[in-house]
Scaffold this active site. Structure first.
Site: not given
Length: 202
Positions: A56-57
């Site tokens: 997840i960025s």
């Protein structure tokens, strides 16, 4: 001490000026989209592992991409690389409908569960090759790409932009940069933005 949502919002507010983007980040529970083992770090401004060698960025990068897209609320949006579903959930708050495509079926199925749990109902999830986009629902007013393409933005994604449509994507050319593209008068103009680090687009 674990980071809090309020602390993350203070960090983002120093860099992001679109109030709609900040409100979307404030409203979407990032902790719901990460595995239990890293949930204590969910509100840190860092990428986190989500399985299948994906992440997840970093929230600041996600918010920056949303700000570049400058969504007005009525767009049909293509999201390439569903991952955890977090980026799709944010896009869903800022647009009319999101089609989100993911090559890893297990991630797409998990994202579907979380999106349902947090009450997001304007995202259609697709399992497939993100570099080909999703022509069945094209054209799109915006395209968001959450994984780095080698060399350039896949032509299929640019072809699926509506007139006036915007695209933001990381591109690997020795190092990674965000690329912003806009379709105007039949042509697509691209601009290189800041350096980033994403998993490869597969």
């Amino acid at each position: 001490m674990a980071a809090t949502a309020e602390g993350l919002m203070r960090t983002l507010a120093r860099h992001i000026h679109d109030e709609r983007v900040l409100e979307a980040v404030r409203a979407v529970p990032r902790d719901a989209f990460v595995p239990l083992g890293v949930r204590a770090d969910a509100w840190e401004n860092v990428p986190l592992p989500i399985g299948s060698d994906q992440t997840i960025s970093q929230p600041l990068v996600v918010a920056r991409m949303l700000e570049l897209l400058a969504l007005s609320g009525g767009e049909r949006v293509l999201d390439v690389g569903t991952g955890s579903g977090y980026h799709a959930a944010l896009l869903a708050r800022l647009s009319a409908h999101v089609w989100s495509i993911e090559v890893h079926r297990e991630l797409s199925e998990r994202a579907a569960d979380v999106l349902r749990e947090v009450g997001v109902d304007n995202v259609t999830l697709v399992v497939g090759d993100g570099s080909a986009g999703w022509p069945e629902a094209a054209p799109y007013g915006a395209v968001n790409v959450g994984a780095a393409a080698e060399g350039d933005v896949p032509p299929a994604l640019l072809a699926q932009l509506a007139p006036g449509g915007r695209l933001v994507a990381p591109v690997e050319r020795g190092d990674q940069h965000l690329v912003f593209a806009r379709r105007t008068n039949g042509d697509v103009q691209t601009t290189r933005i800041e350096r980033v680090r994403f998993v490869p687009l597969t």
